[in-house]
Design an enzyme around this catalytic site. Structure first.
Site, PDB file in Angstrom:
ATOM      1  N   SER A 266       0.779  -1.206   0.039  1.00 24.54           N
ATOM      2  CA  SER A 266      -0.128   0.034   0.088  1.00 24.54           C
ATOM      3  C   SER A 266       0.757   1.402   0.115  1.00 24.54           C
ATOM      4  O   SER A 266       2.036   1.089   0.572  1.00 24.54           O
ATOM      5  CB  SER A 266      -0.914  -0.056   1.284  1.00 24.54           C
ATOM      6  OG  SER A 266      -0.038   0.125   2.327  1.00 24.54           O
ATOM      7  N   THR A 267       0.315   2.159  -0.418  1.00 24.71           N
ATOM      8  CA  THR A 267       1.030   3.677  -0.338  1.00 24.71           C
ATOM      9  C   THR A 267       1.051   4.217   0.788  1.00 24.71           C
ATOM     10  O   THR A 267       2.233   4.617   1.207  1.00 24.71           O
ATOM     11  CB  THR A 267       0.086   4.675  -1.508  1.00 24.71           C
ATOM     12  OG1 THR A 267       0.131   4.350  -2.576  1.00 24.71           O
ATOM     13  CG2 THR A 267       0.738   6.134  -1.283  1.00 24.71           C
ATOM     14  N   GLU A 293       6.366  -0.494  -5.353  1.00 25.38           N
ATOM     15  CA  GLU A 293       5.384  -0.424  -6.281  1.00 25.38           C
ATOM     16  C   GLU A 293       4.038  -0.453  -5.580  1.00 25.38           C
ATOM     17  O   GLU A 293       3.876  -1.123  -4.521  1.00 25.38           O
ATOM     18  CB  GLU A 293       5.321  -1.462  -7.534  1.00 25.38           C
ATOM     19  CG  GLU A 293       4.030  -1.265  -8.309  1.00 25.38           C
ATOM     20  CD  GLU A 293       2.598  -2.090  -8.135  1.00 25.38           C
ATOM     21  OE1 GLU A 293       1.922  -1.324  -7.729  1.00 25.38           O
ATOM     22  OE2 GLU A 293       2.951  -3.405  -8.091  1.00 25.38           O
ATOM     23  N   CYS A 327      -2.927  -4.720  -8.660  1.00 24.69           N
ATOM     24  CA  CYS A 327      -2.706  -3.256  -8.534  1.00 24.69           C
ATOM     25  C   CYS A 327      -2.985  -2.379  -9.717  1.00 24.69           C
ATOM     26  O   CYS A 327      -3.012  -1.328  -9.735  1.00 24.69           O
ATOM     27  CB  CYS A 327      -0.848  -3.170  -8.254  1.00 24.69           C
ATOM     28  SG  CYS A 327      -0.399  -4.056  -7.047  1.00 24.69           S
TER      29      CYS A 327
END
Length: 541
Positions: A266-267, A293, A327
Site C-alpha cells: 500500500s501507498t 510499487e 495493482c
C-alpha cells in the site's frame, strides 16, 4: 580457474496452458488441488540453513472456504528478524563472490522446476491460499515467475556486458558489485510471482535478502522457498520469516547494514517506510535503495469512436479478474454518452453470466477476496455508495462472508467525477463509471489526470488515431503502463516492464533491466598502461 564470456539461454515467455476440459494439465491440477486440501502443511521460517519453528502456530485458510485449514505457519518475533539479518550478513561474502553464471544457473533451474514438476503444485497452492482461478494462477505463479527468472538472467548478463570506451594507453571497465549490506523484501498477497521476484531479483545480483511475505501468502511462499532450495540456493542468501510488519521494520530500519528495500504494497505503508528510512539515514553505511510499487486507481477512457463491445469486455476483465485485487485493476471508467447505452447493456448481460465460487469449480470466473479485513473494507465502499444520492449501483453490490469472502462484481454509476470511489484505491471487484458528454473529451482527459493521486495503469479506447494520440499526450504522467485499445492489466515480463509513478511507486519497472540495476553499486576502474613520469604539460613550455 577456467572461465569464459558466457551467453545465457535466450529467454522466451512461458506458454500459458489452457486447462480446457479434456486437457492433461486440467486433470493434473485438479488432483494437485485435492491433494493439497487433504494435507495440512507446516510452514517453518527458513533462516540460514535452519527450518525455524516457534511456539506460536497460526492457521492458514482458503479465502473462499475460511473454515478449512490448509496448515499452519510458525509466527516469529524480533529475535527472528535479528537472526535473519545475521544469517544474511554471514552468507554475504561467499554469495557475492560466486561467479555470476553459477548464480544464474540457480534461478534458471528454479524456472524449470516451476514450469515442470512443481507447476501443478504451485498453481494449486496459489489457487487455494489466494483464491485464484486456474488461469489467474497459471499466468501468475508459473508463467510470470518463470519469466522473471529467465529474463532477469538475460538482463543481468546485459548489465555486466555494458562497458565504457577506452582511450589509447588506457583500459576502462565497470564492475557491478552487490550493495553493501542486506536487502529487505516485503511482498504482497496478490501475486505469487511478485512474492518470488522481490527477494530473488536482488539475490541474483549478488545480494543477500531478508524476506517477509504477506501472512495470507505464506502458504505459497513456503513452497517457493522449497523450490529455491531444490534449485541450489545456498543457505542464508534468502531468509524467509513470518513476523508482523511493524516488528520487522523496527529492527531492520535501525540496522546499519540495511542497504535497500524491494516493496510491493500500500501507498500508506510505503510512505511510512520512506519516512522511517529518512529519519534513520545517519544510521546506515550507505544510502539505501528504495524500490516500491504501491497500487493505483487505474482508468479506462473511451472516446466517442470506440468499439462499445471492446470497452465493455475490457471493463469486465480489467475490473473483475482476480476479484479486482490487482495493482493494475481497472477501477474507474469514463464513458461518452453516445456509447453508454450499448456498453451498459453488454456489461449487465456479461455480469449476469459470471459465476462466483470456490476455486475447485473451474467454471467460475470469480472467487473470494483475500480476507475478512479486505471484505469489510470493500463492502464499506459499496454500502456508502448505496446510501449516496450521487451514486447508483447498477449491478452487483452483494456481500456474503458466511462460507468465504465473496463480493459480487459491482458497477457503480456516479454523476460526481470526484466521488470517493473515483479517487481512492478499493482493491476489490468494484468499478465506478462516469458518463461524460461525447464532445467533452479534452475536459475529461483533465479529469482523469487530476482526480486521483495514483499513476500506475490506464487505457484509452478509440478508433480515431488523433484521439488516441491526444490521450497519450495528455495522460503522459497518469500511468506508468499505458494501453491503447486494451484493458489496463496483464503486463508481460520482457514485453511491458511494469511500474508507475506519483503515489503508485518509484517506477523502477519490474521485469526490466532497470530494476536489476537498482541492486548493484558500480565501481569504475581505470588502468593506465604506461603512466607519465613528468608532471609538466606541453602548454607550460
Amino acid at each position: 580457474m577456467a572461465t569464459g564470456f558466457f551467453n545465457v539461454p535466450v529467454p522466451k515467455n512461458e506458454l500459458v496452458l489452457s486447462y480446457a476440459p479434456g486437457s492433461p494439465e486440467r486433470e493434473t491440477l485438479l488432483n494437485a488441488i485435492a491433494e493439497a486440501r487433504e494435507t495440512e502443511v507446516e510452514a517453518p521460517m527458513y533462516i540460514g540453513g535452519e527450518e525455524v519453528r516457534s511456539d506460536k502456530k497460526v492457521a492458514m485458510h482458503p479465502p473462499h472456504d475460511h473454515q478449512h485449514v490448509l496448515g499452519y505457519y510458525h509466527a516469529g518475533d524480533a529475535t527472528h528478524v535479528e537472526q535473519a539479518i545475521n544469517a544474511a550478513m554471514s552468507a554475504k561474502d561467499m554469495w557475492a563472490n560466486m561467479a555470476w553464471d553459477h548464480r544464474a544457473s540457480i534461478f534458471l533451474k528454479a524456472a524449470d522446476l516451476i514450469t515442470g514438476p512443481y507447476r501443478a503444485k504451485l498453481n494449486a497452492a496459489t489457487m487455494l491460499a489466494q483464491s485464484k482461478t486456474p488461469f489467474q494462477a497459471e499466468i501468475d505463479a508459473v508463467c510470470e515467475l518463470a519469466d522473471f527468472f529467465r529474463y532477469n538472467v538475460q538482463f543481468m548478463s546485459e548489465i555486466y556486458a555494458e562497458q565504457p570506451e577506452s582511450s589509447p594507453g588506457v583500459w576502462n571497465r565497470i564492475e557491478h558489485r552487490p550493495l553493501e549490506g542486506f536487502v529487505f523484501a516485503l511482498t504482497p498477497f496478490n501475486f505469487t510471482s511478485i512474492a518470488g521476484n522481490l527477494p530473488t531479483a536482488p539475490a541474483l545480483m549478488g545480494n543477500t535478502v531478508v524476506w517477509k511475505p504477506a501472512n495470507s501468502a505464506i502458504y505459497s511462499a513456503n513452497m517457493l522457498m522449497q523450490i529455491f532450495r531444490e534449485a541450489g540456493l545456498p543457505d542464508g542468501v534468502i531468509n524467509l520469516m513470518y513476523v508482523s510488519g511493524p516488528v520487522a521494520g523496527d529492527v531492520i530500519f535501525k540496522h546499519p547494514d540495511f542497504a535497500g528495500i524491494h516493496f510491493t504494497g500500500s501507498t500508506g505503508v510505503f510512505q511510512h517506510i520512506w519516512k522511517t528510512i529518512g529519519n534513520n539515514i545517519v544510521t546506515y553505511k550507505s544510502y539505501p535503495r528504495i524500490v516500491g510499487e504501491t497500487g493505483g486507481k487505474n482508468f479506462i477512457v473511451a472516446h466517442k469512436s470506440a468499439d462499445p463491445k471492446a470497452v465493455a469486455t475490457a471493463i469486465i476483465r480489467g475490473a473483475f479478474e482476480y476479484q479486482g485485487q490487482k495493482c493494475s485493476a481497472a477501477s474507474r471508467a469514463y464513458i461518452p454518452d453516445n456509447l453508454w447505452p450499448e456498453i451498459k447493456q453488454k456489461l449487465l448481460d456479461d455480469i449476469k453470466s459470471i459465476k462466483m465460487g470456490g476455486v475447485e469449480d473451474f467454471t467460475n470466473f470469480f472467487n473470494a477476496v483475500i480476507d475478512e479485513k479486505a471484505f469489510d473494507k470493500i463492502c464499506g465502499y459499496i454500502e456508502g455508495a448505496k446510501a449516496d444520492n450521487n451514486v447508483e449501483v447498477i449491478s452487483g453490490g452483494g456481500c456474503d462472508k458466511s462460507t468465504g469472502y465473496f463480493i459480487e462484481p459491482t458497477v457503480l454509476l456516479t454523476n460526481d467525477p470526484g466521488y470517493i470511489t473515483m479517487r481512492e484505491e478499493i482493491f476489490g471487484p468494484v468499478i465506478t463509471i462516469y458518463i461524460y458528454k461525447a464532445d467533452n473529451f479534452e475536459e475529461t482527459l483533465k479529469l482523469v489526470d487530476n482526480t486521483s493521486p495514483y499513476a500506475l495503469t490506464g487505457s484509452i479506447f478509440s478508433q480515431d488515431r488523433y484521439a488516441s494520440e491526444r490521450a497519450s499526450q495528455a495522460l503522459v504522467n497518469s500511468a506508468g503502463n499505458f494501453y491503447i485499445n486494451d484493458k489496463p492489466t496483464g503486463a508481460v515480463v520482457g514485453q511491458q516492464p511494469f511500474g508507475g509513478a506519483r503515489a503508485s511507486g518509484t517506477n523502477d519497472k519490474a521485469g526490466s533491466k532497470l530494476n536489476l540495476q537498482r541492486w548493484v553499486s558500480q565501481r569504475t576502474i581505470k588502468e593506465t598502461f604506461v603512466p607519465p613520469t613528468d608532471y609538466r604539460y606541453p602548454f607550460m613550455d
